[in-house]
Design a protein around this motif. Sequence first.
Motif, PDB file in Angstrom:
ATOM      1  N   ALA A  53      44.200   9.639  68.413  1.00 28.32           N
ATOM      2  CA  ALA A  53      43.861  10.543  69.516  1.00 28.32           C
ATOM      3  C   ALA A  53      43.720  11.987  69.025  1.00 28.32           C
ATOM      4  CB  ALA A  53      44.918  10.453  70.610  1.00 28.32           C
ATOM      5  N   ASP A  54      44.486  12.347  68.007  1.00 31.47           N
ATOM      6  CA  ASP A  54      44.432  13.715  67.480  1.00 31.47           C
ATOM      7  C   ASP A  54      43.614  13.801  66.188  1.00 31.47           C
ATOM      8  OD1 ASP A  54      46.201  12.331  65.846  1.00 31.47           O
ATOM      9  OD2 ASP A  54      47.635  13.981  65.705  1.00 31.47           O
ATOM     10  N   ALA A  55      42.718  12.850  65.985  1.00 29.24           N
ATOM     11  CA  ALA A  55      41.916  12.814  64.756  1.00 29.24           C
ATOM     12  C   ALA A  55      41.136  14.108  64.575  1.00 29.24           C
ATOM     13  CB  ALA A  55      40.950  11.637  64.781  1.00 29.24           C
ATOM     14  N   GLN A  56      41.152  14.607  63.369  1.00 28.94           N
ATOM     15  CA  GLN A  56      40.381  15.804  63.035  1.00 28.94           C
ATOM     16  C   GLN A  56      39.230  15.477  62.098  1.00 28.94           C
ATOM     17  OE1 GLN A  56      44.203  18.181  62.210  1.00 28.94           O
ATOM     18  NE2 GLN A  56      42.709  19.719  62.821  1.00 28.94           N
ATOM     19  N   VAL A  57      39.169  14.234  61.622  1.00 29.18           N
ATOM     20  CA  VAL A  57      38.096  13.786  60.755  1.00 29.18           C
ATOM     21  C   VAL A  57      37.223  12.823  61.551  1.00 29.18           C
ATOM     22  CG1 VAL A  57      37.506  12.541  58.632  1.00 29.18           C
ATOM     23  CG2 VAL A  57      39.515  14.024  58.692  1.00 29.18           C
ATOM     24  N   HIS A  58      35.917  13.053  61.508  1.00 29.52           N
ATOM     25  CA  HIS A  58      34.964  12.223  62.240  1.00 29.52           C
ATOM     26  C   HIS A  58      33.803  11.918  61.299  1.00 29.52           C
ATOM     27  CE1 HIS A  58      37.182  13.575  65.786  1.00 29.52           C
ATOM     28  NE2 HIS A  58      37.134  14.767  65.202  1.00 29.52           N
ATOM     29  N   ARG A  59      33.417  10.633  61.224  1.00 26.62           N
ATOM     30  CA  ARG A  59      32.318  10.203  60.352  1.00 26.62           C
ATOM     31  C   ARG A  59      31.193   9.632  61.209  1.00 26.62           C
ATOM     32  NH1 ARG A  59      33.681   7.180  55.015  1.00 26.62           N
ATOM     33  NH2 ARG A  59      34.966   8.712  53.963  1.00 26.62           N
ATOM     34  N   PHE A  60      29.957   9.773  60.717  1.00 29.66           N
ATOM     35  CA  PHE A  60      28.785   9.293  61.448  1.00 29.66           C
ATOM     36  C   PHE A  60      27.794   8.650  60.494  1.00 29.66           C
ATOM     37  CE2 PHE A  60      30.651  12.829  63.669  1.00 29.66           C
ATOM     38  CZ  PHE A  60      30.704  12.383  64.982  1.00 29.66           C
ATOM     39  N   VAL A  61      27.032   7.705  61.029  1.00 30.31           N
ATOM     40  CA  VAL A  61      25.964   7.053  60.267  1.00 30.31           C
ATOM     41  C   VAL A  61      24.702   7.097  61.112  1.00 30.31           C
ATOM     42  CG1 VAL A  61      25.199   4.949  59.109  1.00 30.31           C
ATOM     43  CG2 VAL A  61      27.630   5.485  59.187  1.00 30.31           C
ATOM     44  N   ALA A  62      23.589   7.456  60.493  1.00 29.69           N
ATOM     45  CA  ALA A  62      22.277   7.425  61.151  1.00 29.69           C
ATOM     46  C   ALA A  62      21.571   6.145  60.722  1.00 29.69           C
ATOM     47  CB  ALA A  62      21.455   8.644  60.765  1.00 29.69           C
TER      48      ALA A  62
END
Length: 103
Positions: free
Chosen positions: A55-64
């Motif tokens: 819930a308090d994550a500060q790292v976020h990853r994304f894929v296109a």
Amino acid sequence: TKLAVAPSPGVVVRAVTDEQTLIDCVRVCERAFGRAPQSITAQRVADELGQLARADAQVHRFVAYDLETGRPMASGGINTFPALGGGFLWGGGTVPEFRRRGG
């Protein structure tokens, strides 16, 4: 995760929330930056997905992904610092065959 800006036509961006998107993210980074393939153990997957899901994550990853083929084409991440009201982007890379398609 909702994006503030829509991706280019023919592209869908997904947050890394499961094993397949995490593997796609790692493989895109390897290809985009010319790295040798890494071992992706079940423990690594569990650890990274656990961190991303907090819930308090500060790292976020994304894929296109390319909508036509479904192939992962680019990935990147952002670290957020809510107390500071900002964050920084990192690891943005595109696999060679999908480069130079922007307008």
